[in-house]
Design a protein around this motif. Structure first.
Motif, PDB file in Angstrom:
ATOM      1  N   GLY A 120     -20.298   2.089  -1.606  1.00  0.00           N
ATOM      2  CA  GLY A 120     -20.157   1.623  -0.227  1.00  0.00           C
ATOM      3  C   GLY A 120     -19.173   2.506   0.505  1.00  0.00           C
ATOM      4  N   TYR A 121     -19.059   2.306   1.822  1.00  0.00           N
ATOM      5  CA  TYR A 121     -18.203   3.156   2.646  1.00  0.00           C
ATOM      6  C   TYR A 121     -16.953   2.439   3.147  1.00  0.00           C
ATOM      7  CZ  TYR A 121     -22.399   6.061   2.737  1.00  0.00           C
ATOM      8  OH  TYR A 121     -23.480   6.824   2.373  1.00  0.00           O
ATOM      9  N   GLY A 122     -16.797   1.162   2.824  1.00  0.00           N
ATOM     10  CA  GLY A 122     -15.612   0.434   3.248  1.00  0.00           C
ATOM     11  C   GLY A 122     -14.356   0.987   2.592  1.00  0.00           C
ATOM     12  N   LEU A 123     -13.218   0.707   3.194  1.00  0.00           N
ATOM     13  CA  LEU A 123     -11.946   1.249   2.714  1.00  0.00           C
ATOM     14  C   LEU A 123     -11.659   0.839   1.273  1.00  0.00           C
ATOM     15  CD1 LEU A 123      -9.245   2.715   3.222  1.00  0.00           C
ATOM     16  CD2 LEU A 123      -8.358   0.559   4.144  1.00  0.00           C
ATOM     17  N   LYS A 124     -11.799  -0.447   0.968  1.00  0.00           N
ATOM     18  CA  LYS A 124     -11.446  -0.910  -0.381  1.00  0.00           C
ATOM     19  C   LYS A 124     -12.377  -0.319  -1.429  1.00  0.00           C
ATOM     20  CE  LYS A 124      -9.428  -3.874   2.462  1.00  0.00           C
ATOM     21  NZ  LYS A 124      -9.516  -3.669   3.933  1.00  0.00           N
ATOM     22  N   VAL A 125     -13.673  -0.281  -1.116  1.00  0.00           N
ATOM     23  CA  VAL A 125     -14.648   0.266  -2.065  1.00  0.00           C
ATOM     24  C   VAL A 125     -14.366   1.744  -2.312  1.00  0.00           C
ATOM     25  CG1 VAL A 125     -17.093   0.808  -2.394  1.00  0.00           C
ATOM     26  CG2 VAL A 125     -16.427  -1.416  -1.457  1.00  0.00           C
ATOM     27  N   ALA A 126     -14.122   2.495  -1.234  1.00  0.00           N
ATOM     28  CA  ALA A 126     -13.860   3.922  -1.372  1.00  0.00           C
ATOM     29  C   ALA A 126     -12.568   4.173  -2.142  1.00  0.00           C
ATOM     30  CB  ALA A 126     -13.797   4.577   0.005  1.00  0.00           C
ATOM     31  N   ARG A 139       1.101  -7.926   3.716  1.00  0.00           N
ATOM     32  CA  ARG A 139       1.058  -7.025   2.550  1.00  0.00           C
ATOM     33  C   ARG A 139      -0.322  -6.366   2.429  1.00  0.00           C
ATOM     34  NH1 ARG A 139       3.952 -11.385   0.343  1.00  0.00           N
ATOM     35  NH2 ARG A 139       2.062 -12.193  -0.688  1.00  0.00           N
ATOM     36  N   TYR A 140      -1.345  -7.148   2.736  1.00  0.00           N
ATOM     37  CA  TYR A 140      -2.713  -6.627   2.701  1.00  0.00           C
ATOM     38  C   TYR A 140      -2.874  -5.457   3.685  1.00  0.00           C
ATOM     39  CZ  TYR A 140      -7.690  -6.739   4.158  1.00  0.00           C
ATOM     40  OH  TYR A 140      -8.979  -6.413   4.512  1.00  0.00           O
ATOM     41  N   ALA A 141      -2.379  -5.616   4.902  1.00  0.00           N
ATOM     42  CA  ALA A 141      -2.469  -4.559   5.914  1.00  0.00           C
ATOM     43  C   ALA A 141      -1.667  -3.332   5.500  1.00  0.00           C
ATOM     44  CB  ALA A 141      -1.984  -5.087   7.263  1.00  0.00           C
ATOM     45  N   ARG A 192      -2.679  -4.257  -5.750  1.00  0.00           N
ATOM     46  CA  ARG A 192      -3.193  -4.239  -4.382  1.00  0.00           C
ATOM     47  C   ARG A 192      -3.529  -5.657  -3.911  1.00  0.00           C
ATOM     48  NH1 ARG A 192      -5.366  -4.170   0.629  1.00  0.00           N
ATOM     49  NH2 ARG A 192      -6.462  -2.267   1.202  1.00  0.00           N
ATOM     50  N   THR A 193      -3.143  -5.998  -2.676  1.00  0.00           N
ATOM     51  CA  THR A 193      -3.419  -7.301  -2.102  1.00  0.00           C
ATOM     52  C   THR A 193      -4.791  -7.276  -1.432  1.00  0.00           C
ATOM     53  OG1 THR A 193      -1.067  -7.632  -1.676  1.00  0.00           O
ATOM     54  CG2 THR A 193      -2.604  -9.071  -0.503  1.00  0.00           C
ATOM     55  N   TYR A 194      -5.631  -8.261  -1.727  1.00  0.00           N
ATOM     56  CA  TYR A 194      -6.970  -8.335  -1.138  1.00  0.00           C
ATOM     57  C   TYR A 194      -7.127  -9.642  -0.368  1.00  0.00           C
ATOM     58  CZ  TYR A 194      -8.350  -4.389  -4.060  1.00  0.00           C
ATOM     59  OH  TYR A 194      -8.434  -3.155  -4.639  1.00  0.00           O
ATOM     60  N   VAL A 195      -7.872  -9.551   0.740  1.00  0.00           N
ATOM     61  CA  VAL A 195      -8.202 -10.734   1.548  1.00  0.00           C
ATOM     62  C   VAL A 195      -9.631 -10.555   2.040  1.00  0.00           C
ATOM     63  CG1 VAL A 195      -7.684 -12.089   3.618  1.00  0.00           C
ATOM     64  CG2 VAL A 195      -5.810 -11.045   2.314  1.00  0.00           C
ATOM     65  N   ASP A 222      -3.597  -1.333   3.172  1.00  0.00           N
ATOM     66  CA  ASP A 222      -4.688  -0.634   3.848  1.00  0.00           C
ATOM     67  C   ASP A 222      -4.274   0.770   4.275  1.00  0.00           C
ATOM     68  OD1 ASP A 222      -6.489  -2.663   3.555  1.00  0.00           O
ATOM     69  OD2 ASP A 222      -6.591  -3.221   5.667  1.00  0.00           O
ATOM     70  N   VAL A 223      -3.085   0.906   4.860  1.00  0.00           N
ATOM     71  CA  VAL A 223      -2.688   2.238   5.335  1.00  0.00           C
ATOM     72  C   VAL A 223      -2.304   3.152   4.181  1.00  0.00           C
ATOM     73  CG1 VAL A 223      -2.056   1.585   7.694  1.00  0.00           C
ATOM     74  CG2 VAL A 223      -0.354   1.381   5.882  1.00  0.00           C
ATOM     75  N   ILE A 224      -1.827   2.580   3.084  1.00  0.00           N
ATOM     76  CA  ILE A 224      -1.562   3.400   1.888  1.00  0.00           C
ATOM     77  C   ILE A 224      -2.865   4.020   1.399  1.00  0.00           C
ATOM     78  CG2 ILE A 224      -0.890   3.318  -0.543  1.00  0.00           C
ATOM     79  CD1 ILE A 224       1.169   1.176   0.210  1.00  0.00           C
ATOM     80  N   GLU A 225      -3.927   3.212   1.331  1.00  0.00           N
ATOM     81  CA  GLU A 225      -5.218   3.725   0.884  1.00  0.00           C
ATOM     82  C   GLU A 225      -5.784   4.739   1.877  1.00  0.00           C
ATOM     83  OE1 GLU A 225      -6.874  -0.019  -1.808  1.00  0.00           O
ATOM     84  OE2 GLU A 225      -7.613   0.245   0.242  1.00  0.00           O
TER      85      GLU A 225
END
Length: 791
Positions: free
Chosen positions: A295-301, A333-335, A312-315, A338-341
């Motif tokens: 997939g192309y989403g941030l978490k998947v990538a 923490r989740y946000a 990693r915090t997920y929501v 996001d920027v770290i990834e």
């Protein structure tokens, strides 16, 4: 700080065609000056040795190319100068102006005259971007003398409360609640509205960006979400969206970008003195060649590349409003994660774009978003202008011959060796003297050979160095060369490229097909079994007696030795098993058990998540011949659907993006040109409820409700955020039918009877895998040499 000139190939005098004639270092950005009257100027942002960024004004002389300057008769003769270029190619005159007013007036007159003579307006060749005009004219490029880490890159991610479906900036209640930021210098800050209101949050964000003063703003889906949303919310509160280095607001325009068969519409942002890079586009560009991203989403990538932070915090997206109410610091923490990834993705994928920018007459953000043909053409036009040489216009027509792809065996097979022709099309073009007929300067072959040499030199240096930072920089350089090298063939067959040549593009494809047929014939004559051929490589079971990596590599070397001079066959991998499904659709299992997917026919990203999960769990069972496990998996998913065992609607909902307006959708449905779609029908209902019209680009998440076994999605769909886990109403029969549709992907691998046994809940006498076989299907296409191959 920028490194010494000796460490950068762009300073070499023999690379003028590749890097431009002007060696000015550390240019960060070029933007048109705001003055609308008088001479045309650009603002050039440049980094000093002290680290300070300064803005210098430089003259720009707007220009375009025409076949004949008589097209401008009627224009003030003192407002432009026309110069005849050498040669007799179509674009044989360049017309240069002092002011933008004169430029646009001259362009209007020339276009009007062409229309009067029924000639194509494409007879005028112009470069729309003022920055690209300036860089083409001067021979300058950005970032000369710099390394990637010299750029100050800031990452941005926002979290928004959606009051109904996907957040909509037009709805008052859909507030920005968190802005997370970080940069490549170790700084990180997360702003939120726990103790303030949204306008205060937005102003604080703009102030922080101005103080950090980045060269680049990066984000995942930043064009179509973060920047667009922030702009609209700032406008709502009358806050100037002043992201520019000079305090200006961004210029926006509608644009599109293509990745293989997928086209994405988006709103482009040009920010004065800064560049915008969307890491989602970089991930999609990467996948054009790899074709195995789930997939192309941030978490998947991030998970795919191994960049997810520890713990990693997920929501879940539809849980954001609830988490913000119940545990806001969890969402903060989740946000921050996001920027770290985002930073890690950008650092991994942006280096090649950075080094391409040192070559191309384009700003960094433009290089990141334009296609390969535009990159090659920009190099050519710059050098043709420098040498005052006329150049052709795009040839009408199309390419008739494509790459060779075929599948000879379907089923579970292995062991597998993957052998590919190294740089197949570039090697063909260099060794068979292929180049566009209209290239009077011979740039095509010279640049292709020079880029190939630079790439090999960078790869050799990578192998020689023990310094991780230097290796990463060299890898980014060789990747930038590779991108251009691989673009030459595409440029030949691109209908809008000035230097296209369909006959030569067909010749490349013909020769490529013949070379692959030669490899197939060699493998078969040696006793191997060819499973699939895929454009530049062959997947095969090695001949009897070839076992282990060393022997497999040695065997591929023998294939290379038997190919024509200049054509090298390389060892591209070995795999324990392969699930061969269709052309360009297969799964490879490594000896460590990891899987590599190619193509989307088996596992489509547009399917419901439970279906993707089912297929991805089923594939390794099939590869391991675990029939009992496959049957148990099917029953487990049936039970899950029947028990409504979901934590959120995201497991069984679909998310679709509106590609057109409701009015266009209604017209196409009325004309019978498209079927009704749940996403548009729900968008209509939501618009009636909120009074806010949906727009192309809006995303709609929905599920199918009710109990009707014959339910259609568009009649029974509900918005995903309306699903209540305390009173679930998803259509169980519909989703059981969807599970069976996913299971039917495996129908070709079993007999009709066996398939019904494996994927059936009927288990009266106890299921037994005994006697159930996974089938292989072989076909032998005609591999006779194509007599039309032009050697």
């Amino acid at each position: 700080m920028p490194k010494s000139p000796s460490t950068h190939p762009e300073t070499a005098r023999d690379d003028i065609a590749l890097y431009g004639r002007d060696a000015t270092r550390s240019i960060i950005d070029v933007v048109p000056a705001k003055a609308r009257r008088g001479p045309a100027w650009v603002d050039v942002y440049r980094r000093l040795e002290s680290g300070q960024t300064v803005c210098e004004q430089e003259r720009l002389y707007p220009f375009f190319f025409v076949p004949d300057a008589k097209l401008l008769e009627g224009t003030d003769p003192h407002s432009f100068k026309a110069r005849r270029l050498r040669g007799d190619a179509f674009h044989r005159q360049v017309v240069v102006f002092d002011t933008w007013d004169a430029y646009w007036n001259g362009l209007r007159i020339a276009e009007r005259r062409l229309k009067q003579t029924e000639a194509a307006v494409e007879s005028i060749y112009r470069i729309p971007s003022p920055a690209q005009q300036y860089l083409t004219q001067t021979g300058r490029t950005l970032f000369k003398g710099m390394d990637f880490d010299d750029l100050h890159r800031l990452q941005l991610d926002i979290e928004v409360i959606g009051s109904g479906g996907f957040p909509n900036a037009s709805r008052p209640a859909d507030e920005v609640i968190i802005v997370a930021m970080s940069d490549n210098r170790g700084w990180q800050q997360t702003l939120h509205s726990l103790e303030s209101d949204e306008p205060t949050l937005l102003r604080e964000m703009l102030q922080v960006i101005a103080e950090r003063d980045p060269d680049v703003i990066e984000g995942h889906n930043i064009y179509n979400f973060d920047l667009t949303y922030l702009r609209d919310r700032c406008a709502r509160f009358g806050i100037p969206f002043s992201l520019g280095r000079d305090g200006s607001e961004p210029r926006t325009f509608d644009s599109s970008i293509r990745f293989a068969e997928r086209s994405i519409d988006y709103t482009a942002f040009e920010i004065t003195g800064r560049h915008v890079v969307d890491t989602m586009f970089q991930v999609m560009s990467y996948d054009v060649f790899k074709r195995d991203l789930p997939g192309y989403g941030l978490k998947v990538a991030a998970r795919y590349f191994g960049f997810a932070p520890e713990n990693r915090t997920y929501v879940e997206g539809d849980k954001i409003p609830q988490v913000w109410r119940d545990d806001p610091h969890h969402l903060i923490r989740y946000a921050a994660d996001d920027v770290i990834e985002t930073e890690r993705l950008a650092r991994h994928l942006s280096g090649s774009t950075f080094y391409l920018t040192q070559m191309l007459p384009m700003p960094y953000g433009q290089v990141a978003r334009v296609g390969p043909a535009a990159k090659i053409e920009a190099l050519f036009v710059r050098e043709y202008l420098r040498q005052r040489q006329s150049f052709p216009r795009a040839e009408w027509g199309s390419q008739s011959v494509g790459g060779y792809t075929d599948v000879f065996v379907t089923g579970v097979v292995g062991p597998i060796v993957y052998a590919d022709v190294e740089s197949l099309y570039p090697s063909i073009m260099l060794n068979y003297g292929i180049e566009p007929q209209g290239d009077a300067l011979g740039l095509f072959a010279n640049l292709l050979r020079r880029l190939t040499d630079l790439r090999f030199a960078a790869k050799d240096a990578m192998r020689a160095t023990t310094d991780a930072e230097e290796r990463s920089s060299l890898d980014a350089r060789q990747s930038s060369y590779k991108i251009l090298v691989n673009s030459f063939y595409g440029n030949l067959g691109f209908g809008h490229a000035a230097f296209n040549d369909f006959a030569e593009a067909d010749r490349v494809a013909h020769v490529g097909q013949d070379l692959l047929r030669q490899i197939i014939a060699l493998v078969r004559s040696d006793g191997g079994r060819v499973i699939e051929v895929d454009t530049d490589g062959v997947l095969f079971e090695p001949p009897s007696g070839i076992a282990g990596e060393a022997e497999e590599r040695a065997y591929v070397d023998t294939l290379s030795e038997r190919m024509p001079n200049g054509i090298n066959v390389g060892f591209d991998g070995r795999f324990a098993r392969m699930l061969s499904y269709k052309k360009k659709n297969y799964v490879l299992m490594s000896y460590d058990g990891s899987l590599k997917y190619k193509g989307s026919s088996l596992v489509s990203r547009s399917s419901e998540r439970f279906g993707r999960d089912f297929l991805r769990k089923a594939v390794p069972l099939l590869l391991e011949h675990d029939i009992a496990g496959l049957h148990a998996l099917y029953l487990a998913y049936r039970d899950k659907i029947q028990a409504r065992d979901w934590t959120s609607a995201s497991a069984f909902s679909k998310t679709e993006t509106l590609k057109e307006s409701l009015a266009t959708y209604d017209r196409l449905v009325k004309e019978g040109k498209r079927a009704r779609a749940a996403s548009y029908e729900l968008a209509r209902l939501r618009a009636e409820h909120t009074g806010i019209a949906p727009r192309p680009g809006d995303r709609i998440s929905y599920y199918v409700a009710g109990s009707d076994a014959r339910a259609s999605a568009h009649e029974s769909a509900r918005l995903a955020d309306e699903w209540d886990p305390e009173a679930p109403d998803e259509n169980v029969v519909y989703y059981l039918r969807r599970l069976d549709e996913f299971a039917r992907k495996f129908e070709p691998f079993f007999s009709e009877t066996d398939f019904k046994l494996v994927f059936s809940p009927e288990d009266l006498f106890g299921f037994s895998p005994e006697g159930i076989r996974i089938l292989e299907h072989e076909r032998t296409p005609n591999l006779a040499e194509d007599e039309s191959v032009p050697f």
